[in-house]
Design a protein around this motif. Sequence first.
Motif, PDB file in Angstrom:
ATOM      1  N   ARG A  75       8.941  24.015  48.649  1.00 33.49           N
ATOM      2  CA  ARG A  75       9.588  22.907  49.550  1.00 33.49           C
ATOM      3  C   ARG A  75       9.636  21.607  48.970  1.00 33.49           C
ATOM      4  N   GLN A  76       8.734  21.171  48.320  1.00 32.64           N
ATOM      5  CA  GLN A  76       8.474  19.780  47.811  1.00 32.64           C
ATOM      6  C   GLN A  76       9.598  19.669  46.837  1.00 32.64           C
ATOM      7  N   TRP A  77      10.073  20.584  46.146  1.00 34.09           N
ATOM      8  CA  TRP A  77      11.143  20.511  45.116  1.00 34.09           C
ATOM      9  C   TRP A  77      12.472  20.625  45.947  1.00 34.09           C
ATOM     10  N   LEU A  78      12.723  21.523  46.931  1.00 31.41           N
ATOM     11  CA  LEU A  78      14.076  21.356  47.413  1.00 31.41           C
ATOM     12  C   LEU A  78      14.185  20.298  48.577  1.00 31.41           C
ATOM     13  N   ALA A  79      13.149  19.896  49.305  1.00 35.69           N
ATOM     14  CA  ALA A  79      13.247  18.787  50.158  1.00 35.69           C
ATOM     15  C   ALA A  79      12.120  18.066  50.302  1.00 35.69           C
ATOM     16  N   PRO A  80      11.832  17.177  49.068  1.00 35.71           N
ATOM     17  CA  PRO A  80      10.905  16.376  49.078  1.00 35.71           C
ATOM     18  C   PRO A  80      11.016  15.189  50.158  1.00 35.71           C
ATOM     19  N   THR A  81       9.630  14.959  50.729  1.00 40.44           N
ATOM     20  CA  THR A  81       9.561  13.961  51.671  1.00 40.44           C
ATOM     21  C   THR A  81       9.630  12.393  50.995  1.00 40.44           C
ATOM     22  N   ALA A  82       9.587  11.655  51.662  1.00 38.42           N
ATOM     23  CA  ALA A  82       9.453   9.942  50.719  1.00 38.42           C
ATOM     24  C   ALA A  82       8.149  10.006  50.199  1.00 38.42           C
ATOM     25  N   ASP A  83       7.091  10.530  50.653  1.00 33.25           N
ATOM     26  CA  ASP A  83       5.739  10.603  49.967  1.00 33.25           C
ATOM     27  C   ASP A  83       5.600  11.066  48.784  1.00 33.25           C
ATOM     28  N   GLN A  84       6.390  12.401  48.859  1.00 29.06           N
ATOM     29  CA  GLN A  84       6.428  13.246  47.692  1.00 29.06           C
ATOM     30  C   GLN A  84       7.307  12.591  46.674  1.00 29.06           C
ATOM     31  N   ARG A 132      -6.679  17.541  41.325  1.00 28.81           N
ATOM     32  CA  ARG A 132      -6.583  15.924  41.754  1.00 28.81           C
ATOM     33  C   ARG A 132      -5.083  15.596  41.919  1.00 28.81           C
ATOM     34  N   GLU A 133      -4.216  15.784  40.832  1.00 21.70           N
ATOM     35  CA  GLU A 133      -2.948  15.385  40.750  1.00 21.70           C
ATOM     36  C   GLU A 133      -2.109  16.031  41.252  1.00 21.70           C
ATOM     37  N   VAL A 134      -2.157  17.391  41.543  1.00 22.50           N
ATOM     38  CA  VAL A 134      -1.050  18.247  41.896  1.00 22.50           C
ATOM     39  C   VAL A 134      -1.590  18.999  43.396  1.00 22.50           C
ATOM     40  N   PHE A 135      -2.530  19.470  43.390  1.00 15.95           N
ATOM     41  CA  PHE A 135      -3.070  20.418  44.504  1.00 15.95           C
ATOM     42  C   PHE A 135      -3.032  19.585  45.738  1.00 15.95           C
ATOM     43  N   GLN A 136      -4.174  18.453  45.575  1.00  7.96           N
ATOM     44  CA  GLN A 136      -4.577  17.734  46.744  1.00  7.96           C
ATOM     45  C   GLN A 136      -3.542  16.845  47.200  1.00  7.96           C
ATOM     46  N   PRO A 137      -2.636  16.092  46.189  1.00  8.44           N
ATOM     47  CA  PRO A 137      -1.601  15.365  47.033  1.00  8.44           C
ATOM     48  C   PRO A 137      -0.249  16.067  47.754  1.00  8.44           C
ATOM     49  N   LEU A 138      -0.480  17.418  47.553  1.00  7.57           N
ATOM     50  CA  LEU A 138       0.761  18.186  48.082  1.00  7.57           C
ATOM     51  C   LEU A 138       0.175  19.199  49.110  1.00  7.57           C
ATOM     52  N   GLY A 139      -1.200  19.160  49.221  1.00  4.61           N
ATOM     53  CA  GLY A 139      -1.899  19.833  50.336  1.00  4.61           C
ATOM     54  C   GLY A 139      -1.826  21.510  50.051  1.00  4.61           C
ATOM     55  N   SER A 177      -2.077  31.178  47.600  1.00  6.73           N
ATOM     56  CA  SER A 177      -1.386  31.903  48.660  1.00  6.73           C
ATOM     57  C   SER A 177      -0.067  31.663  48.737  1.00  6.73           C
ATOM     58  N   LEU A 178       0.689  32.619  49.854  1.00  4.17           N
ATOM     59  CA  LEU A 178       2.197  32.545  50.021  1.00  4.17           C
ATOM     60  C   LEU A 178       2.554  31.117  50.720  1.00  4.17           C
ATOM     61  N   ASP A 179       1.544  30.585  51.653  1.00  2.00           N
ATOM     62  CA  ASP A 179       1.857  29.443  52.348  1.00  2.00           C
ATOM     63  C   ASP A 179       1.821  28.376  51.432  1.00  2.00           C
ATOM     64  N   ASP A 180       0.966  28.495  50.363  1.00  2.00           N
ATOM     65  CA  ASP A 180       0.910  27.279  49.442  1.00  2.00           C
ATOM     66  C   ASP A 180       2.073  27.241  48.364  1.00  2.00           C
ATOM     67  N   MET A 181       2.312  28.328  48.156  1.00  3.57           N
ATOM     68  CA  MET A 181       3.613  28.610  47.283  1.00  3.57           C
ATOM     69  C   MET A 181       4.899  28.274  48.047  1.00  3.57           C
ATOM     70  N   LEU A 182       4.890  28.263  49.312  1.00  5.86           N
ATOM     71  CA  LEU A 182       6.221  27.774  49.804  1.00  5.86           C
ATOM     72  C   LEU A 182       6.236  26.353  50.163  1.00  5.86           C
ATOM     73  N   ALA A 183       4.836  25.817  50.224  1.00  6.95           N
ATOM     74  CA  ALA A 183       4.712  24.445  50.255  1.00  6.95           C
ATOM     75  C   ALA A 183       5.128  23.717  48.897  1.00  6.95           C
ATOM     76  N   TRP A 184       4.703  24.598  47.964  1.00  2.26           N
ATOM     77  CA  TRP A 184       5.048  23.992  46.536  1.00  2.26           C
ATOM     78  C   TRP A 184       6.462  23.894  46.464  1.00  2.26           C
TER      79      TRP A 184
END
Length: 513
Positions: free
Chosen positions: A270-279, A202-209, A261-268
């Motif tokens: 990216r939100q540390w390296l270049a977080p969006t305003a929502d993140q 609820r707090e990590v997987f879903q908000p980050l997609g 998965s690889l794609d989810d780990m890359l999304a994880w």
Amino acid sequence: MRRLAKTLLAALAFAAGAASAQTPKERFDPLVDAVVARYHLPGIAVGVIENGQVVYRRTAGELALGSGQPVTNDTLFKIASNSKAMTATLLARLVQQGKLRWDDPVKRWIPAFRMFDPWVTEHMQLGDLLTHRSGLGEGAGDLMLWPEPNAFTRKDIVAALAYLKPRYDFRAGYAYDNLLYVVAGEVAAAAGGAPYETLLRREVFQPLGLSRCQVGSWRRDALAPVAVPHARRDDGFVALAPADPQVHPSTMEAAGGVQCSLDDMLAWARQWLAPTADQLAWLPQAQRDKLWTPYTPMPISAQRRAWDGTRLYAYGYGWRIADVDGALTVSHTGTLSGMYSALYLLPDRRDGFVVLINGDAEDARTVLIEVLLKQFTAPDKARGVAAYANELAAKESHRHASRVPDTSARRPATRKELAGLLGIWRDPWFGEVRLCPRGDGVAFEAAKSPRLRGPVLRVGNQYLVQWEHGDAEAWLHAPTDKAGNLHMSKVDPDADFSYDFEDLAFKRVRDCD
């Protein structure tokens, strides 16, 4: 002289231009291919981020050797201890929501919490659970986590902490542990009002997609493709295919139970390296900085100094912080039953990479991390895969020859030889084990850890247990004092620290049934 200088500058400029003209595929494919070929890896997934954008994805090999099913960007891998950063992030979310404080005493949320030292029990805070400075020895109590499957519960882990003797003073040094991350997950559950697994989704997987990441209970067939772990056997690998299509929650989810998965780990990443305003609204910069603050200094190996020039190496909340060739890195690795992972971030450059391997491949991971890092931190100092691999192989050959005893003269121990040790023995945190006749010999069997079983063998005047799962054999040490404790230790003193046999102290409780 001026003409020579101009020529050299022109050559350097040409070389730099040629390097920059290379595509990511041209830069990284040869490195991945060389590591896969050198170590005959069953399967691998690698992704690279540059300036906040994913520029490279590469998969190779199979979900299970011989299956014909390829590894893809969606393949689920066990990320093992890379789960720790997710647990720390969940706690940061709860702190941000005002449900927790980083300096909350652990006992506020888990009244049954006890450490060996009563003072430590009263003063251990939430942040202490994440920084490997509790005073516990390296890997203390990990035999309650693996080998999997086993029958230990999270309640067992909380109860066991009171019996694990410290190796050094509270907050006085670093030693990696997993049990306190399990406790941290239970603190999150108590403060968040839901099981750890529910909160993480609820707090990590879903908000980050992170739609493919899994924790807790799920079915492999419904979420295929799923990578199968592989154990090393002689010069190759053997698949450790699970018999049950259902994945069951384990005690160690908060310490190392996530699969992604690889794609989810890359999304994880990216939100540390270049977080969006929502993140950034999801996890503000103040909490991000808290997670990446160096709290516990870590020892710097000679290899790390030589390869990377590292001068700072420390643990934050779920992350390792270090300088590599003068560049800041934030990273973690994961190792679990035939699965290896790595996540490296270079925040100042907004670069990073992910490595996922479905085999026992420590050296392969080490080499791949190094050659990928050098692409960002010091391309001019880069060495080839073979150079790093040969250096590691030479060190391991020397280590094995000098540190690992020769047990080739082993033979089955007889009942008569072990007559004084036969019986049911009990350790206060690990529980009961049987040292009882089996066939013509004697077997060791752990009541709550069914994979910790195997025949007892004699080597000279010593006895060892040859585990049926084939890893980290253990010496048996008969009682030599009035306490009458049966002890154990690793045959290979450098075997994985999670086989913490040295923390066991068995007392005989009854005869064999």
